[in-house]
Each structure stands twice: as C-alpha cells, then as structure tokens.
Write an enzyme that holds these catalytic residues in place. Structure first.
Site, PDB file in Angstrom:
ATOM      1  N   GLU A   1      -8.219  29.427  36.734  1.00  0.00           N
ATOM      2  CA  GLU A   1      -7.433  30.830  36.950  1.00  0.00           C
ATOM      3  C   GLU A   1      -5.567  30.310  37.116  1.00  0.00           C
ATOM      4  OE1 GLU A   1     -10.204  32.182  39.778  1.00  0.00           O
ATOM      5  OE2 GLU A   1     -11.302  33.029  38.081  1.00  0.00           O
TER       6      GLU A   1
ATOM      7  N   LYS B   1      -3.032  30.014  39.801  1.00  0.00           N
ATOM      8  CA  LYS B   1      -3.116  30.551  41.655  1.00  0.00           C
ATOM      9  C   LYS B   1      -1.718  31.486  42.076  1.00  0.00           C
ATOM     10  CE  LYS B   1      -4.055  27.910  45.826  1.00  0.00           C
ATOM     11  NZ  LYS B   1      -2.938  27.833  46.608  1.00  0.00           N
TER      12      LYS B   1
ATOM     13  N   ASP C   1       0.004  33.404  44.303  1.00  0.00           N
ATOM     14  CA  ASP C   1       0.752  32.855  45.868  1.00  0.00           C
ATOM     15  C   ASP C   1       1.214  34.095  46.304  1.00  0.00           C
ATOM     16  OD1 ASP C   1       1.921  31.703  47.056  1.00  0.00           O
ATOM     17  OD2 ASP C   1       3.768  31.171  46.515  1.00  0.00           O
TER      18      ASP C   1
ATOM     19  N   TYR D   1     -11.689  37.601  42.517  1.00  0.00           N
ATOM     20  CA  TYR D   1     -11.540  36.091  41.651  1.00  0.00           C
ATOM     21  C   TYR D   1     -12.642  35.522  42.222  1.00  0.00           C
ATOM     22  CZ  TYR D   1      -8.144  34.895  45.759  1.00  0.00           C
ATOM     23  OH  TYR D   1      -7.863  34.907  46.686  1.00  0.00           O
TER      24      TYR D   1
ATOM     25  N   LYS E   1      -2.010  21.549  42.077  1.00  0.00           N
ATOM     26  CA  LYS E   1      -1.062  22.306  42.363  1.00  0.00           C
ATOM     27  C   LYS E   1       0.443  21.919  41.346  1.00  0.00           C
ATOM     28  CE  LYS E   1      -0.493  24.424  45.320  1.00  0.00           C
ATOM     29  NZ  LYS E   1      -0.435  23.972  47.087  1.00  0.00           N
TER      30      LYS E   1
ATOM     31  N   CYS F   1      21.253   4.999  72.298  1.00  0.00           N
ATOM     32  CA  CYS F   1      20.377   6.222  72.044  1.00  0.00           C
ATOM     33  C   CYS F   1      22.419   7.110  72.158  1.00  0.00           C
ATOM     34  CB  CYS F   1      20.330   6.109  72.776  1.00  0.00           C
ATOM     35  SG  CYS F   1      19.280   8.160  73.973  1.00  0.00           S
TER      36      CYS F   1
ATOM     37  N   CYS G   1      21.225   9.173  75.824  1.00  0.00           N
ATOM     38  CA  CYS G   1      21.676   8.751  76.940  1.00  0.00           C
ATOM     39  C   CYS G   1      22.767   6.855  77.425  1.00  0.00           C
ATOM     40  CB  CYS G   1      20.361   8.532  77.727  1.00  0.00           C
ATOM     41  SG  CYS G   1      19.249   7.153  77.396  1.00  0.00           S
TER      42      CYS G   1
ATOM     43  N   CYS H   1      14.599   4.424  71.896  1.00  0.00           N
ATOM     44  CA  CYS H   1      15.627   4.725  72.936  1.00  0.00           C
ATOM     45  C   CYS H   1      14.984   3.556  74.530  1.00  0.00           C
ATOM     46  CB  CYS H   1      16.319   5.740  73.490  1.00  0.00           C
ATOM     47  SG  CYS H   1      16.803   6.359  75.090  1.00  0.00           S
TER      48      CYS H   1
ATOM     49  N   CYS I   1      16.411   8.892  79.683  1.00  0.00           N
ATOM     50  CA  CYS I   1      17.232   9.758  78.808  1.00  0.00           C
ATOM     51  C   CYS I   1      16.809  11.319  78.563  1.00  0.00           C
ATOM     52  CB  CYS I   1      16.237   9.196  77.646  1.00  0.00           C
ATOM     53  SG  CYS I   1      16.707  10.422  76.233  1.00  0.00           S
TER      54      CYS I   1
HETATM   55  S1  IVH Z   1     -10.978  31.259  44.828  1.00  0.00           S
HETATM   56  C1  IVH Z   1     -13.746  29.853  48.074  1.00  0.00           C
HETATM   57  N1  IVH Z   1      -9.158  32.006  43.293  1.00  0.00           N
HETATM   58  O1  IVH Z   1      -5.753  29.985  47.843  1.00  0.00           O
HETATM   59  C2  IVH Z   1     -12.779  30.290  46.815  1.00  0.00           C
HETATM   60  N2  IVH Z   1      -7.907  31.190  45.281  1.00  0.00           N
HETATM   61  O2  IVH Z   1      -5.728  27.277  48.893  1.00  0.00           O
HETATM   62  C3  IVH Z   1     -11.348  31.300  48.117  1.00  0.00           C
HETATM   63  N3  IVH Z   1      -5.714  31.922  45.456  1.00  0.00           N
HETATM   64  O3  IVH Z   1      -7.160  31.566  50.248  1.00  0.00           O
HETATM   65  C4  IVH Z   1     -10.496  30.742  46.941  1.00  0.00           C
HETATM   66  N4  IVH Z   1      -5.657  32.540  43.936  1.00  0.00           N
HETATM   67  O4  IVH Z   1      -5.998  32.765  48.835  1.00  0.00           O
HETATM   68  C5  IVH Z   1      -8.787  31.249  44.505  1.00  0.00           C
HETATM   69  N5  IVH Z   1      -7.447  32.458  41.285  1.00  0.00           N
HETATM   70  C6  IVH Z   1      -7.680  32.044  42.902  1.00  0.00           C
HETATM   71  C7  IVH Z   1      -6.853  32.503  43.683  1.00  0.00           C
HETATM   72  C8  IVH Z   1      -7.029  31.439  45.356  1.00  0.00           C
HETATM   73  C9  IVH Z   1      -4.568  31.864  44.746  1.00  0.00           C
HETATM   74  C10 IVH Z   1      -5.441  31.550  47.366  1.00  0.00           C
HETATM   75  C11 IVH Z   1      -6.413  32.166  47.941  1.00  0.00           C
HETATM   76  C12 IVH Z   1      -6.786  30.807  48.680  1.00  0.00           C
HETATM   77  C13 IVH Z   1      -6.412  30.242  48.790  1.00  0.00           C
HETATM   78  C14 IVH Z   1      -6.444  28.572  49.007  1.00  0.00           C
END
Ligand code: IVH
Length: 695
Positions: free
Chosen positions: A127, A129, A131, A238, A326, A420, A423, A438, A444
């Site tokens: 899925e 992630k 932001d 999610y 990431k 430094c 001082c 230093c 200092c």
């Molecule tokens: S699962 C037990 N799924 O990322 C696992 N988190 O770095 C719970 N987040 O706290 C998180 N998209 O705020 C999950 N598809 C996704 C997500 C997601 C964004 C965020 C969420 C979490 C943080 C962790």
C-alpha cells in the site's frame, strides 16, 4: 548538532551508550516538534535515520537500550487542550526498509520466524505510505463514537468532533460490521487543497504551512471544529484496533470489507504473490509519485495472512509483519556561503555549512553539518561553492558534494581553526579521535552555556518553562553562572519579574518549577552533570552501583589513585571502561566542578537509586533454549522471553536461571544438570510465561 555515526559496528560500548543517550534526547525533541507543535525541524527521512541508528545500536548492545528510550515510545505524549484517550490497542509505528534487499530480508525474517517450508508462499499487501497523520476511529453498535490521534501510541487526543467533519469517514456502519470496531488510517490533505489553503491563509494574513502533512496536522488539531470543517481533509483506512469479532482471514479481505462499509481505501493497494511483485509495484508507484494528487513517502508491505500477523506480533514499537519501504532522498543544488564552527558541551568543534536557503523535500534547509575537519577535506567543500544537498537516509541535511565546474576562481580550501572561536583556547585532537576540541573547559563561554542547557534539559533536571533561550538570557545578564545558581534564583525574584517578557506570575511559575526539581533521582543528577561519555545509560549504571551521591563522590575521589580499590571497582562495573572512568575521575577532580558539586549537594535532595521492580516472573532472569521447540520457532521464543524482560543466552553457565529443553537437547541440558540449573520442558516454560506457574 547530531551524533554522527557512520559505522555502528565500529562503536565502542561507551560510544554506543553515549550515542543512545544523545539520540534519545534528539528523537524526543523531534517527536515533540512534530506531534505537538506540528513544526518539524527535520525531514521524515532524517527522523527515520535517527530511529534507524538508534535501533541498530540497540541491536548491537541490547543491554544498553534505554527503558524510556525511543524504541519504547511512539510519537509524543498528547498535548493539552483535548481530552486524553487510552488506545484499547497500542497504535504502532513501522520499521523502515531503504533498499530492495531490506524488503527481501524482511520476508526471509518472517519465514524464519514462522518456520515456514520453502514451498509455502507468503502473500504481501503493498500500500502507498500516505504522508499524513494517523487516527483511530471507534464504532460501537455501528455508530462512530470516538476518534483519536496516535499521541505516544498508548494515549492520544480525543479529536472526535474534528474527525466527524471529514467526508471520507462514515458516521454509521452497516449491520454486518462488528459491534465494536476500531479502524485506523491516515488523515491527509491533497496537494491541490494544500496550495489553495495556503493561498487563503496568505490572503487572510494567517500562518501558512510548510507542506500538506503539516497543514493536515494543524487542521486536525483545531480546538474549534468549525475551523477543521473548513479545511479539506481526507482519510484512507488501512488497519484496525480493537474489534469485537474477527472481520477477515487476510488483510486483503479486510480492506475489501472496509470498502463495503463505506471507508475509502487507497486504490493503488495491491495483493502481491511475493517480494518480486511487491518491489515491481514500488518502482511503478515511485515513478508515478509526483503525479499523484497527494504526498506519499514510501510503500508499506504487510503480510497478508492475519493469523501469521498475530503470531509475528511486534518488537518494541513496530509490528514484525509490516515494513515501510521509503522512497529515495531528494536532492537540491544551492550555494554554500560560509563554513562556521559550533562549539558543543564537551568542547567538540563542529563545522557547519551556512547555505543559501533552499527547499528540499518540502522543508527549507539553510544549514548542514560538515561533521569534522576530515570530512571537509575529503569532500573538498569551500565557501562560495555550489553544492548538492540531500535530506534522507542521513541524520541531518547533508552536503553531498561540491560542483567543481561552478567553483569561484579565487576560492581557497577551508582552514580548520587551531584556536576556539569562542574563547581563544587551543584546539586539540586526541589520538584516534576525529573530533577537535576546545581545551578551554569552563572558561569557554560556549561550553559553559551548553552545559547549563544540558543541565536543565528534558532527561536531566527538566525544569518546565526554562529552556535554552532562557538559560542564555539569564546567563548573559549574570543571573546564573553555574548550575547551582539556578537553585538560588528565588533571591532574584525582583530582577526576574521586571525583565522583558516576564511578570510576577511567570516568575512565580518558574520558581515553582525549579523548586519542584530540588528532589532529583541520582541517575538524572549524574546525567545532568554532562560528564563526557556519561549519558543516561552510564548515569544509570553508576547510580545503580553507588546508590547515593555521597558514595559516588567518595569513590571518585578515591579512584584518582589507579592502584586503589575504588578504581578497580569503577572499571569493574559492566559497561564502564577505562576511558569513561578517566573522564569521570577527571571531572570530579576538577576544582571548579568540585565547588559546584558541593553547592548542589547542599541545595538539592539527591535521591538514592531505587531498583526497579517488574511484575513479569521472568524479568531479569537468564534463559537458554536448546533442542527443538514445538509450539514456536526459536526466534519467536526468544522474542517473547525478551519482551518479558528476560535475557536470552546461547550458552549455559552458572549465571543461567533456566534451560528450556525440547526434544533432541544435548550437551546444554547436560551441562545445566551438572551446574544444578533448572531445566524446563517447553510446556512448563509456557505455563511460566502465562503466569500459571512461578519460577
Ligand atoms: S500501517 C501497525 N499503512 O505510517 C501498523 N501505516 O511509519 C500501522 N502510514 O503510523 C501502520 N500509510 O501514520 C500503515 N498504508 C499505511 C500507511 C501507514 C501511512 C503511516 C501511519 C503510521 C506510520 C508509520
């Protein structure tokens, strides 16, 4: 500035302890900035790097992990203004993967943990992630009753009224949904809505937001929900918290139920047969990233089978069944105007690149660390250079390289100062160290100031409402010179209350906050002193060993003689080596320090160390597993034991408390019998874990 650790494997125990303490402090500060003030100073990638570094060090030195350190915590405790909500189940965070191989390794780990046959496939749901910021929604009898922020993972803020303004969140659920149903997901703002909001804010001369995430956070944390209602927030569901009955066998089916019940589930989510498919999706989404209507910062992979998820459980604050992969660092080009030098608490000189401010990944960067003299030389960066800066995978914004073609003709290499800048004392470099320091010590001003700031910082005296800025101002005006002066401020009430920005009430508050800290646990006191290499972890070791400040003080005086028993006892403390010992002894031997210590001892009530008690029957015990376990894999057994505070060892010795022996146990069980160590069957062990039998 941040501890720079390139290679965790090369850290000594002392360096590791010191770094862990520093990281704990930094992470806590950034948690606070991010979760409570919606004003992060570093990018998520940098934050992740701090966390990653922390975990890597903890993994190498498990016994140095701080009980109140970052891995035990998620986010920050809730800010005031909203009532608190205790989460029925903790809201977890995710561990990170930075490259494809980390993902492959993740699946391999899962397989090992579950003890899966090779033929068994491990399906993964991938899925995006999102932001944004996570929220938990609780439905009872099909009605949305309670909504909360993540807070510190255990307790969040009650933001029900605000969440009710979000169109993506259904007010009621159909009758086939469980009677009690908690759904979790991400509140976010689309990029388009974010830009439009900022335009409206500018027109209204109100504060604008740095990025969509901050805008979403700021909008969600309005005490007046009519303001939230006017902000275009959205929600992707999610995961789940407490539910009165199971909803599905797999995560994929769970998502499908969510859709049926009216939640919005990210349409790019996909069920993948293996890591190859999951990684292909990662590439695909990464390529499309900039054209998506909202910000995402990676892909989350989740093990599809829910029975496996529950067996995998979690480790500290993150589930073992999921990982966040990431996206790579964002880079940008800017001009390096100047290299300045910062002097830290222990005298370390850190070169800092002063940059033409530039936005990298949504955050404005104007300074970046250059770590040390070697680093500047290696990269050959000079004032006037055009440079590439990067924010990700690294602790703080980094100067990646200088662009040679753009170098001004008259540019000159940077010459590291030998005195430094604060001082004028001579700068020294100890053998084997890259840092230059230093030698001014307390004369200092920069070091003295940093020490005072450290003294009142969160993990030290933690004086409410008395931060670095106040310390600086009070010091400039001569109200405080040494830490002891803080506890004499009550005799300067008049001077304080007539200062700019101060009044009688705020002076009273400050003095009350100081008064409240006159009683301080020994371990905090030791940490507050700011002795080199003595962070929280070593502070605790010393407190545990000596028990009282008087005992510590006497021992440090006696230990000046390396032939003394006191010296032998000091270096015999597990975790305190000769180098830490040398710093400690030197600190206590210094005249100025002695004076301050004596004054503090008069002014304060330094509380003796109290041994912590835990209620797990196996906490603090040492266990060895041998033979084949039938109920779970070795990894799972080890993890469960460690969660309950036991130490798991690979070999049997007199220090072993239990040997858990399964079929095929050989020499270890025999050795245990010889040494008189208790040998348990797997069944007996499980009974003990469940509290059905006591050790
Ligand atoms: S699962 C037990 N799924 O990322 C696992 N988190 O770095 C719970 N987040 O706290 C998180 N998209 O705020 C999950 N598809 C996704 C997500 C997601 C964004 C965020 C969420 C979490 C943080 C962790």
């Amino acid at each position: 500035m941040t501890a720079q650790v390139k290679n965790v494997d090369a850290l000594t125990r002392e360096e590791a302890a010191q770094t862990l303490a520093e990281l704990a402090e930094q992470i806590a500060r950034h948690d606070q900035l991010y979760h409570q003030q919606d004003a992060p100073e570093i990018s998520d990638a940098e934050y992740d790097e701090l966390r990653r570094l922390n975990s890597a060090i903890e993994e190498r030195f498990p016994d140095l992990a701080l009980t109140d350190g970052p891995s035990g915590r998620v986010g920050a405790a809730p800010a005031s203004g909203f009532s608190k909500v205790a989460h029925a189940q903790p809201m977890l965070s995710l561990s990170n993967a930075f490259e494809a191989n980390d993902v492959v390794e993740f699946i391999a780990r899962v397989r090992r943990f579950l003890g899966l046959e090779e033929a068994e496939t491990v399906e993964i749901v991938a899925e995006p992630k999102i932001d944004g910021l996570s929220a938990s929604l609780r439905y009872e009898g099909g009605v949305f009753l309670l909504g909360a922020t993540r807070g510190d993972g255990t307790t969040g803020e009650n933001i029900t009224a605000n969440l009710k303004t979000i169109a993506d969140i259904p007010e009621t659920l159909p009758p086939d949904a469980p009677a009690i149903f908690e759904v979790r997901g991400e509140v976010y703002m689309s990029r388009e809505d974010f830009f439009a909001l900022n335009e409206r804010q500018t027109a209204a001369e109100s504060k604008t937001f740095a990025n969509p995430r901050n805008a979403a956070a700021g909008s969600l944390r309005q005490l007046d929900s009519s303001i939230t209602a006017a902000r275009p927030l959205r929600f992707f569901a999610y995961s789940t918290g407490e539910t009165s009955e199971p909803v599905a066998d797999t995560h994929w089916n769970f998502l499908s139920h969510l859709k049926d019940w009216g939640f919005s589930v990210n349409p790019l989510s996909r069920l993948c047969a293996d890591s190859t498919e999951a990684l292909a999706l990662y590439e695909e989404i990464d390529a499309a990233r900039s054209s998506l209507p909202y910000d995402i910062d990676g892909i989350v992979y989740k093990i599809n089978r829910l029975d496996w998820q529950s067996r995998l459980g979690m480790v500290s604050r993150a589930p073992r069944w999921a990982i966040a992969h990431k996206f790579a660092a964002e880079q940008a080009e800017t001009v390096l105007h100047n290299i300045s030098i910062q002097v830290g608490r222990t005298g370390a000189l850190t070169p800092v690149a002063e940059l033409e401010p530039i936005t990298v990944g949504g955050v404005v960067v104007s300074r970046a660390t250059l770590h040390n003299a070697d680093e500047i030389e290696r990269k050959d960066v000079r004032a006037g250079d055009s440079v590439i800066v990067q924010r990700a995978g690294d602790v703080i914004p980094q100067v990646v390289r200088a662009i040679a073609e753009k170098r001004p003709k008259d540019s000159k290499p940077f010459i590291f100062p030998d005195h430094c800048p604060e001082c004028g004392s001579v700068v020294m470099q100890e053998e084997g160290e890259v840092v230059r320091r230093c030698t001014g010590g307390l004369i200092c001003p920069a070091q003295a100031l940093e020490r005072l700031k450290h003294f009142v910082s969160r993990n030290a005296f933690d004086i409410e409402g008395f931060g670095g800025k106040h310390i600086e101002a009070f010091r400039t005006d001569g109200l405080i010179k040494t830490p002891a002066d803080i506890f004499r401020l009550a005799s300067h009430t008049e001077e304080i209350s007539t200062r700019d920005g101060w009044g009688e009430q705020s002076t009273d508050n400050l003095l009350a906050a100081i008064e409240a800290r006159r009683h301080i646990p020994l371990e905090r006191f030791i940490y507050a002193l700011g002795v080199r290499q003595v962070g929280q972890s070593n502070g605790r070791l010393l407190a545990r060993h000596y028990g009282t400040f008087e005992a510590l003080s006497e021992a440090m005086a006696a230990a000046q003689d390396p032939e003394s028993e006191a010296f032998s006892a000091l270096i015999a403390i597990d975790g305190i080596g000769p180098s830490v010992a040398a710093d400690l002894i030197a600190f206590f031997a210094e005249d100025h320090n002695q004076t301050v210590l004596n004054e503090l001892a008069e002014l304060l009530d330094i509380e003796p160390f109290i041994q912590a008690e835990t209620d797990s029957p196996i906490a603090g015990r040492t266990v060895v597993f041998t033979g084949t376990l039938e109920e779970m894999t070795r990894g799972e057994a080890k993890a469960r034991a460690e969660t309950l505070g036991a130490k798991v060892s690979g070999s049997v010795s007199k220090k072993t408390d239990f040997v858990v022996a399964g079929p095929g146990a050989g020499s270890k069980a025999k050795k245990a019998a010889e040494l008189g160590v208790t040998v348990l069957s797997e069944q007996q062990w499980l009974e003990m874990l469940n509290g059905e039998a006591t050790p």
